[in-house]
Design a protein around this motif. Sequence first.
Motif, PDB file in Angstrom:
ATOM      1  N   ILE A 142       9.886  -2.438  -1.696  1.00  0.00           N
ATOM      2  CA  ILE A 142      10.743  -2.556  -0.510  1.00  0.00           C
ATOM      3  C   ILE A 142      11.552  -1.287  -0.320  1.00  0.00           C
ATOM      4  O   ILE A 142      11.701  -0.778   0.797  1.00  0.00           O
ATOM      5  N   SER A 143      12.047  -0.761  -1.421  1.00  0.00           N
ATOM      6  CA  SER A 143      12.825   0.476  -1.380  1.00  0.00           C
ATOM      7  C   SER A 143      12.020   1.600  -0.752  1.00  0.00           C
ATOM      8  O   SER A 143      12.481   2.295   0.160  1.00  0.00           O
ATOM      9  N   SER A 144      10.801   1.786  -1.210  1.00  0.00           N
ATOM     10  CA  SER A 144       9.928   2.831  -0.679  1.00  0.00           C
ATOM     11  C   SER A 144       9.576   2.570   0.777  1.00  0.00           C
ATOM     12  O   SER A 144       9.541   3.490   1.598  1.00  0.00           O
ATOM     13  N   TYR A 145       9.341   1.311   1.122  1.00  0.00           N
ATOM     14  CA  TYR A 145       8.945   0.920   2.480  1.00  0.00           C
ATOM     15  C   TYR A 145      10.025   1.270   3.506  1.00  0.00           C
ATOM     16  O   TYR A 145       9.730   1.697   4.625  1.00  0.00           O
ATOM     17  N   VAL A 146      11.291   1.091   3.131  1.00  0.00           N
ATOM     18  CA  VAL A 146      12.370   1.362   4.092  1.00  0.00           C
ATOM     19  C   VAL A 146      12.878   2.800   4.023  1.00  0.00           C
ATOM     20  O   VAL A 146      13.847   3.151   4.711  1.00  0.00           O
ATOM     21  N   GLY A 147      12.238   3.636   3.199  1.00  0.00           N
ATOM     22  CA  GLY A 147      12.585   5.052   3.242  1.00  0.00           C
ATOM     23  C   GLY A 147      13.311   5.622   2.053  1.00  0.00           C
ATOM     24  O   GLY A 147      13.773   6.761   2.106  1.00  0.00           O
TER      25      GLY A 147
ATOM     26  N   VAL B 289      19.083   8.232  20.103  1.00  0.00           N
ATOM     27  CA  VAL B 289      19.187   8.520  18.674  1.00  0.00           C
ATOM     28  C   VAL B 289      18.989   7.241  17.859  1.00  0.00           C
ATOM     29  O   VAL B 289      18.238   7.220  16.873  1.00  0.00           O
ATOM     30  N   MET B 290      19.656   6.174  18.279  1.00  0.00           N
ATOM     31  CA  MET B 290      19.524   4.905  17.562  1.00  0.00           C
ATOM     32  C   MET B 290      18.089   4.387  17.610  1.00  0.00           C
ATOM     33  O   MET B 290      17.569   3.856  16.624  1.00  0.00           O
ATOM     34  N   GLU B 291      17.456   4.538  18.762  1.00  0.00           N
ATOM     35  CA  GLU B 291      16.073   4.099  18.900  1.00  0.00           C
ATOM     36  C   GLU B 291      15.163   4.916  17.978  1.00  0.00           C
ATOM     37  O   GLU B 291      14.284   4.366  17.306  1.00  0.00           O
ATOM     38  N   TYR B 292      15.398   6.205  17.934  1.00  0.00           N
ATOM     39  CA  TYR B 292      14.593   7.070  17.067  1.00  0.00           C
ATOM     40  C   TYR B 292      14.749   6.652  15.604  1.00  0.00           C
ATOM     41  O   TYR B 292      13.761   6.561  14.861  1.00  0.00           O
ATOM     42  N   ILE B 293      15.967   6.395  15.206  1.00  0.00           N
ATOM     43  CA  ILE B 293      16.216   5.980  13.821  1.00  0.00           C
ATOM     44  C   ILE B 293      15.479   4.686  13.508  1.00  0.00           C
ATOM     45  O   ILE B 293      14.814   4.566  12.470  1.00  0.00           O
ATOM     46  N   ASN B 294      15.559   3.708  14.405  1.00  0.00           N
ATOM     47  CA  ASN B 294      14.928   2.410  14.160  1.00  0.00           C
ATOM     48  C   ASN B 294      13.400   2.488  14.153  1.00  0.00           C
ATOM     49  O   ASN B 294      12.735   1.648  13.535  1.00  0.00           O
ATOM     50  N   LEU B 295      12.847   3.489  14.834  1.00  0.00           N
ATOM     51  CA  LEU B 295      11.393   3.664  14.860  1.00  0.00           C
ATOM     52  C   LEU B 295      10.882   4.471  13.671  1.00  0.00           C
ATOM     53  O   LEU B 295       9.686   4.482  13.395  1.00  0.00           O
ATOM     54  N   HIS B 296      11.785   5.150  12.981  1.00  0.00           N
ATOM     55  CA  HIS B 296      11.369   6.016  11.872  1.00  0.00           C
ATOM     56  C   HIS B 296      12.129   5.713  10.575  1.00  0.00           C
ATOM     57  O   HIS B 296      12.343   6.605   9.761  1.00  0.00           O
ATOM     58  N   LEU B 297      12.502   4.459  10.376  1.00  0.00           N
ATOM     59  CA  LEU B 297      13.303   4.112   9.202  1.00  0.00           C
ATOM     60  C   LEU B 297      12.660   4.544   7.894  1.00  0.00           C
ATOM     61  O   LEU B 297      13.336   4.993   6.974  1.00  0.00           O
TER      62      LEU B 297
ATOM     63  N   LYS C  44      16.813  -3.966   7.116  1.00  0.00           N
ATOM     64  CA  LYS C  44      15.374  -4.219   7.038  1.00  0.00           C
ATOM     65  C   LYS C  44      15.002  -4.698   5.638  1.00  0.00           C
ATOM     66  O   LYS C  44      14.231  -5.639   5.463  1.00  0.00           O
ATOM     67  N   ALA C  45      15.549  -4.044   4.630  1.00  0.00           N
ATOM     68  CA  ALA C  45      15.274  -4.441   3.256  1.00  0.00           C
ATOM     69  C   ALA C  45      15.765  -5.857   2.983  1.00  0.00           C
ATOM     70  O   ALA C  45      15.089  -6.655   2.319  1.00  0.00           O
TER      71      ALA C  45
ATOM     72  N   ASN D  94       0.811  -1.214   0.000  1.00  0.00           N
ATOM     73  CA  ASN D  94       0.000   0.000   0.000  1.00  0.00           C
ATOM     74  C   ASN D  94       0.847   1.268   0.000  1.00  0.00           C
ATOM     75  O   ASN D  94       0.351   2.352   0.300  1.00  0.00           O
ATOM     76  N   ASP D  95       2.128   1.100  -0.301  1.00  0.00           N
ATOM     77  CA  ASP D  95       3.045   2.228  -0.394  1.00  0.00           C
ATOM     78  C   ASP D  95       3.102   3.028   0.897  1.00  0.00           C
ATOM     79  O   ASP D  95       3.156   4.251   0.897  1.00  0.00           O
ATOM     80  N   GLU D  96       3.068   2.289   2.038  1.00  0.00           N
ATOM     81  CA  GLU D  96       3.159   2.927   3.346  1.00  0.00           C
ATOM     82  C   GLU D  96       4.566   2.772   3.908  1.00  0.00           C
ATOM     83  O   GLU D  96       5.273   1.803   3.609  1.00  0.00           O
ATOM     84  N   SER D  97       4.990   3.706   4.741  1.00  0.00           N
ATOM     85  CA  SER D  97       6.325   3.697   5.340  1.00  0.00           C
ATOM     86  C   SER D  97       6.469   2.593   6.379  1.00  0.00           C
ATOM     87  O   SER D  97       5.522   2.241   7.081  1.00  0.00           O
ATOM     88  N   SER D  98       7.681   2.041   6.513  1.00  0.00           N
ATOM     89  CA  SER D  98       7.948   1.018   7.524  1.00  0.00           C
ATOM     90  C   SER D  98       7.781   1.578   8.932  1.00  0.00           C
ATOM     91  O   SER D  98       7.587   0.830   9.890  1.00  0.00           O
TER      92      SER D  98
END
Length: 403
Positions: free
Chosen positions: A368-373, A302-310, A353-354, A105-109
Amino acid sequence: MDHTLFSALLKNLLSVDVTDATDMDSSLYAFEKEYCFSIKMQPMFTSKALYYLLSSSKESMIYELIDQLGICLSFFTFDNRFYIIGPYVKEKYSELKTETVLAKNDESSSKSLAFKLYYTAFPIVYTEQITSVVNKCIISFSPTESEYSYRRLSGFIQDVSEEDDKTELSEKNYSEIYRRYDQEKQFLSMIRNGDTKNILSAFEKLSGPEALSDFSKETLNYYASGYGLAILKALSRKAAEESGLSVITIDEITQKYTQLSSATNNAELQTRYQIDMIVELTKAVHNHKLSLDKYSPPIQRVMEYINLHLGDHISNDDLAANASMSISHLSKVFKKETGGTMTEYIALMRCKKAAGLLKKTDLPVQEISSYVGYSDNNYFVKVFKKIYDLTPSEYRKTRIVSL
């Protein structure tokens, strides 16, 4: 007829939310606002769609909707009133299924964790339970009513004597209580330290049959009851938090097992879920210590933020705000502690993740590319190859274990 009592009875018997939607204008708007996770993926959870469906529903029929995310609801009319049962789900949460649907559905991870918390907040209920309970309640209130049929809508995607009850605490009793608390402290310490090797034996010392027989009734050993297990669950969460594990991860784990426990009245199975939850919490603490404990709290955040907003655009301003540092200072500290830049870390996490999705699904590389950002697929391929020395397509063919 007491419509409030009817709704309450349904809710208590099914352990699912029940909405009297007779006043459609207000009730359906409130339903959408509270329960619709995504209008795009759950079009039938909108007030407009529900208004149409309820208005078109027939008497003596129970309708069920299941969206592509696996979220369900049922509705029916009775005594000239409309009732909605749900939301509920029919199976335990599947991370792979969620990632696949979101990517399609072209939604972000970045939405996957939010959806997991949304999904696991609902009880597991089956169609047979819904139809059986609804019909029994209807007959209880209106004995002459005919049995309702079911239609699925698709295309939318123990006693205590007086003697036993005397509980005078002696010195011996106090020593037993201290011993129990010592065992409890050891148990919680194992969670805090991520001791996956000994956590199960520690739990058995607290709650197993042999352990319970070591204590007299006068110790008031609450671990013999479900309430005691609930207390142990709360303490386990706190111990995990004290280890430095993210409260988001803790809630994600405990809510999953709460949902599973709510789907059964089998005490043995509920205890099994309790054990599984404790083991998973301890493993999460163990992994946290291996991967993040060596870093300072600001860098961990910072690492947690990155992993939650990939799957989102991650700006240096956002990262600096989470670390409570200036961008330049954060960049220096991050490079000093990790050996790499924040940009490199983001790329690594996105590609990991990809890589997992490339191994486990047949989703197109573009999705997959779009999903991971990465909105630019060519750029994603370039970054992925730099990390894995293979293009995504080449990686999928060889099924190499991800980093």
